[in-house]
Design a protein around this motif. Structure first.
Motif, PDB file in Angstrom:
ATOM      1  N   CYS A   1      40.785 -11.978 -38.399  1.00 24.64           N
ATOM      2  CA  CYS A   1      41.286 -12.225 -37.039  1.00 24.64           C
ATOM      3  C   CYS A   1      40.768 -11.166 -36.071  1.00 24.64           C
ATOM      4  O   CYS A   1      40.301 -11.490 -34.972  1.00 24.64           O
ATOM      5  CB  CYS A   1      42.813 -12.258 -37.035  1.00 24.64           C
ATOM      6  SG  CYS A   1      43.503 -13.665 -37.918  1.00 24.64           S
ATOM      7  N   ARG A   2      40.820  -9.914 -36.480  1.00 22.49           N
ATOM      8  CA  ARG A   2      40.342  -8.820 -35.629  1.00 22.49           C
ATOM      9  C   ARG A   2      38.856  -9.001 -35.310  1.00 22.49           C
ATOM     10  O   ARG A   2      38.442  -8.887 -34.160  1.00 22.49           O
ATOM     11  CB  ARG A   2      40.560  -7.476 -36.307  1.00 22.49           C
ATOM     12  CG  ARG A   2      39.975  -6.308 -35.506  1.00 22.49           C
ATOM     13  CD  ARG A   2      39.945  -5.033 -36.280  1.00 22.49           C
ATOM     14  NE  ARG A   2      41.246  -4.393 -36.260  1.00 22.49           N
ATOM     15  CZ  ARG A   2      41.468  -3.196 -36.787  1.00 22.49           C
ATOM     16  NH1 ARG A   2      40.510  -2.521 -37.370  1.00 22.49           N
ATOM     17  NH2 ARG A   2      42.667  -2.666 -36.729  1.00 22.49           N
ATOM     18  N   ASP A   3      38.068  -9.264 -36.330  1.00 23.16           N
ATOM     19  CA  ASP A   3      36.621  -9.416 -36.128  1.00 23.16           C
ATOM     20  C   ASP A   3      36.288 -10.604 -35.241  1.00 23.16           C
ATOM     21  O   ASP A   3      35.344 -10.553 -34.453  1.00 23.16           O
ATOM     22  CB  ASP A   3      35.898  -9.538 -37.469  1.00 23.16           C
ATOM     23  CG  ASP A   3      35.906  -8.248 -38.270  1.00 23.16           C
ATOM     24  OD1 ASP A   3      36.249  -7.184 -37.705  1.00 23.16           O
ATOM     25  OD2 ASP A   3      35.590  -8.316 -39.481  1.00 23.16           O
ATOM     26  N   PHE A   4      37.046 -11.682 -35.380  1.00 26.65           N
ATOM     27  CA  PHE A   4      36.807 -12.855 -34.536  1.00 26.65           C
ATOM     28  C   PHE A   4      36.928 -12.486 -33.062  1.00 26.65           C
ATOM     29  O   PHE A   4      36.067 -12.813 -32.245  1.00 26.65           O
ATOM     30  CB  PHE A   4      37.795 -13.977 -34.896  1.00 26.65           C
ATOM     31  CG  PHE A   4      37.712 -15.175 -33.995  1.00 26.65           C
ATOM     32  CD1 PHE A   4      36.638 -16.047 -34.075  1.00 26.65           C
ATOM     33  CD2 PHE A   4      38.712 -15.429 -33.073  1.00 26.65           C
ATOM     34  CE1 PHE A   4      36.555 -17.158 -33.242  1.00 26.65           C
ATOM     35  CE2 PHE A   4      38.650 -16.534 -32.237  1.00 26.65           C
ATOM     36  CZ  PHE A   4      37.567 -17.403 -32.324  1.00 26.65           C
ATOM     37  N   PHE A   5      38.008 -11.795 -32.715  1.00 24.32           N
ATOM     38  CA  PHE A   5      38.190 -11.359 -31.330  1.00 24.32           C
ATOM     39  C   PHE A   5      37.174 -10.280 -30.956  1.00 24.32           C
ATOM     40  O   PHE A   5      36.546 -10.332 -29.894  1.00 24.32           O
ATOM     41  CB  PHE A   5      39.608 -10.840 -31.108  1.00 24.32           C
ATOM     42  CG  PHE A   5      40.666 -11.904 -31.087  1.00 24.32           C
ATOM     43  CD1 PHE A   5      40.488 -13.086 -30.380  1.00 24.32           C
ATOM     44  CD2 PHE A   5      41.861 -11.723 -31.753  1.00 24.32           C
ATOM     45  CE1 PHE A   5      41.475 -14.061 -30.343  1.00 24.32           C
ATOM     46  CE2 PHE A   5      42.858 -12.689 -31.723  1.00 24.32           C
ATOM     47  CZ  PHE A   5      42.659 -13.861 -31.013  1.00 24.32           C
TER      48      PHE A   5
END
Length: 181
Positions: A138-142
């Motif tokens: 999730c962090r990497d997606f954002f």
């Protein structure tokens, strides 16, 4: 679905900042104030809210979702959100896949399993690998789309946030570690 509080907790710990908004506010334009949005645990969505989500992504918004709502609140089948998720599923963990897609100027990330249940089970069963995998994904997606928090700690067990007001800023830090740091 159970309450999705663990998804909010995961976002606080993994991303550093998150607001929880009521689904009923979607059609009121509340998404105009955000670049990223997580739609978790939603089975039914009004057609108006679904169209607001499509408009959000099309205009450049980032959407993480754990399944595509298939019905409107009248119980009728709805495919309004389906065009947002056209990518090819990729292996994530065990039977779980993730699908990255582009739509208009925005991007989507679709988990094939309920994010709340996945993250909760990882925490309850002490599966640090899976807990960090969900958070990092999730962090990497954002992050990869240029959406970054004002502040973020490198320690997942310390939650940080900055509350901004017109003439002040407040740093909030919550230590969830077993040992005081």
């Amino acid at each position: 679905h159970k309450g999705n509080i663990n998804v909010a907790e995961m976002l606080f710990r993994g991303f550093g900042e998150a607001d929880v908004i009521d689904q009923r506010a979607l059609h009121e334009g509340v998404l105009d104030d955000y670049r990223g949005f997580v739609l978790n645990g939603v089975d039914y969505i009004t057609d108006e809210d679904a169209q607001a989500v499509v408009k959000f992504v099309e205009a450049g918004g980032l959407l993480i979702c754990d399944h595509i709502p298939t019905h409107n609140t009248n119980g009728e089948a709805s495919a309004i959100l389906k065009p947002l998720f056209t990518g090819e599923p990729q292996h994530f963990d065990k039977e779980v896949t993730v699908t990255y897609s582009n739509y208009g100027n925005g991007r989507t990330l679709l988990f094939s399993a309920d994010i709340n249940e996945l993250y909760t089970a990882a925490v309850e069963q002490g599966e640090a690998y899976l807990r960090y995998l969900v958070k990092d994904t999730c962090r990497d997606f954002f992050d990869n789309a240029g959406l970054r928090p004002h502040i973020r700690t490198s320690n997942y067990d310390v939650e940080t946030n900055v509350l901004l007001a017109p003439e002040s800023a407040v740093l909030v830090s919550v230590n969830h570690t077993a040992v005081r740091q």
